[in-house]
Design an enzyme around this catalytic site. Sequence first.
Site, mmCIF file in Angstrom:
data_model
loop_
_atom_site.group_PDB
_atom_site.id
_atom_site.type_symbol
_atom_site.label_atom_id
_atom_site.label_comp_id
_atom_site.label_asym_id
_atom_site.label_seq_id
_atom_site.Cartn_x
_atom_site.Cartn_y
_atom_site.Cartn_z
ATOM 1 N N GLU A 217 -6.011 -1.134 -3.162
ATOM 2 C CA GLU A 217 -7.235 -1.936 -3.093
ATOM 3 C C GLU A 217 -8.138 -1.555 -1.920
ATOM 4 O O GLU A 217 -8.342 -2.364 -0.996
ATOM 5 C CB GLU A 217 -6.889 -3.429 -3.005
ATOM 6 C CG GLU A 217 -6.112 -3.947 -4.184
ATOM 7 C CD GLU A 217 -5.958 -5.478 -4.200
ATOM 8 O OE1 GLU A 217 -6.388 -6.124 -3.222
ATOM 9 O OE2 GLU A 217 -5.434 -6.004 -5.178
ATOM 10 N N GLU A 399 -0.487 -5.109 -10.277
ATOM 11 C CA GLU A 399 -0.434 -6.459 -9.713
ATOM 12 C C GLU A 399 -1.115 -7.419 -10.668
ATOM 13 O O GLU A 399 -2.200 -7.132 -11.183
ATOM 14 C CB GLU A 399 -1.146 -6.566 -8.351
ATOM 15 C CG GLU A 399 -0.442 -5.867 -7.221
ATOM 16 C CD GLU A 399 -1.074 -6.159 -5.857
ATOM 17 O OE1 GLU A 399 -1.751 -7.196 -5.704
ATOM 18 O OE2 GLU A 399 -0.875 -5.320 -4.951
HETATM 19 C C1 FCB Z 1 -3.618 -8.376 -3.689
HETATM 20 C C2 FCB Z 1 -2.835 -7.634 -2.645
HETATM 21 C C3 FCB Z 1 -1.425 -8.124 -2.497
HETATM 22 C C4 FCB Z 1 -1.360 -9.639 -2.543
HETATM 23 C C5 FCB Z 1 -2.056 -10.156 -3.768
HETATM 24 C C6 FCB Z 1 -2.009 -11.658 -3.913
HETATM 25 O O1 FCB Z 1 -4.963 -8.247 -3.428
HETATM 26 O O2 FCB Z 1 -2.811 -6.266 -2.942
HETATM 27 O O3 FCB Z 1 -0.898 -7.622 -1.302
HETATM 28 O O4 FCB Z 1 -1.893 -10.162 -1.395
HETATM 29 O O5 FCB Z 1 -3.397 -9.750 -3.734
#
Ligand code: FCB
Length: 492
Positions: A217, A399
């Site tokens: 990210e 994620e």
């Molecule tokens: C993302 C991050 C991860 C965690 C989630 C909730 O943006 O990559 O580390 O904090 O959010």
Amino acid sequence: MPALTRRTPMLDAVHTAGTMPAAAATTSTAAVPLVGSDNGGHPERATEPESRLGLRFPDDFVWGAATSAYQIEGAATEDGRGESVWDTFSHTAGKVRDGDTGDVAADHYHRLDTDLDLMKWLGLHSYRFSISWSRIVPDGAGQINQRGIDFYRRLVDGLHERGITPMATLFHWDLPQRLQDKGGWESRDVAYHFADYASVVFDAIGQQVPVWLTINEPKTVVQNGYLLGSHAPGRRDEDAAYLVAHHLLLAHGLAVQALRSSPARDTWIGPAFNLHPTYPLDDSPAARDQAHLRDGFENRLYLDSVFRGEYPADVLAAIGPDSPMVKAIRDGDLRIISAPVDLLAVQYYCPYYIDAAGEAVNLHPTSEAFWQQIYPEGMYDILTRIKRDYGDIPLSVTENGLPTADRIGDDGLVDDPGRVGFLRDHFEAAHRAMTEGVNLQSYHVWSLMDNFEWQQGFAERWGLIYVDYATQQRIPKRSAHWYRGVIASNEV
Ligand code: FCB
């Protein structure tokens, strides 16, 4: 809401916010390790009809879970680890809720075997973790720390022993503090130091990790680290922010090149982007224009540079021709940034709705995270959009998840029906995108276990597995039992 700067679209709700090689598909029969009590009741409840939709996934679909180094490892000063910007930030008064730090976190560094056994019990096919740069190269550049390499080697070996495929992220925000002292990501040199660190890792364990992710990210570093100041290094400087964006993307490209000339050249590599489907709030031309520009800052700045070799013209125009970022772009940089990758790692949490004034408006209920609107359809939209706009890139969801107000019940169990419903609905949306031809190969739930959620400290619980921080006991939540059933049956 933070004060907004001149060029950036409103950042009010921002968080923080082929087939993959050697994907092992094992169905584990291991007993539940280390849970407070027996599973009493959860397996049955996890198969309640409303939790299942009867959707079958492809036989080679890869189910996983994700974590990152600073959020779970602890052992902050052990075995030669150097300091990172998150050590500095979390130890600065007022930066993290309740003064929490990652000094101990989930103590994963000392509980590696326990956690690996839990992954096996879950039946994970893939585990996505990140490597702490300052464990491997404590000062960011120069001296290599063998004990850091040894830790990740034990992790990778332990995964293979249990039939779980490692997926490793090289940078999940924990920049070595010594490099921050020299300008951090504002310095072009740091991108080259990153590639050197990546080469050390590729030489040491590269061939044992079939899928590599470069930068986690980059947008969150830009927005939270340099525009809002809510993440390390806590800056609020728009000029710096977009300069950092360029250097993060350059670092990504340099790491891709480094992999190709390493012994691990046959493994896969790609970036991990948090993508936000961005919709106009209404049909007005102004809302459409504002949403389009916001999409540029949220998505196209990163996707276009990596997959098209160009920065989006509207975003560059908004950043400004005289900005440090635009001036820092050298001939050949975009060629490096767009070095061919093998996959795109997609992290999806929530959409944005943009009104005619360029402001984000919430249309859906939020989770415990104030910035997260729950909208499963956004998963479908973002996956199908990538295929439409950027082609048939192999995709991995690396994620997706939510925090819930979890607690240990009187029966010793942790009941999180909200997480079961959230995952079921997002899995359904991903499945629908796949039936329409999207090349999604794997899905990693955020997160394997509760952990240090950045500026929220330990107050938000994102895990499938509950961590009792007082005792470091792990308790699989109801959602973990449910997910275990999904993986075992390959059906949602
Ligand atoms: C993302 C991050 C991860 C965690 C989630 C909730 O943006 O990559 O580390 O904090 O959010």
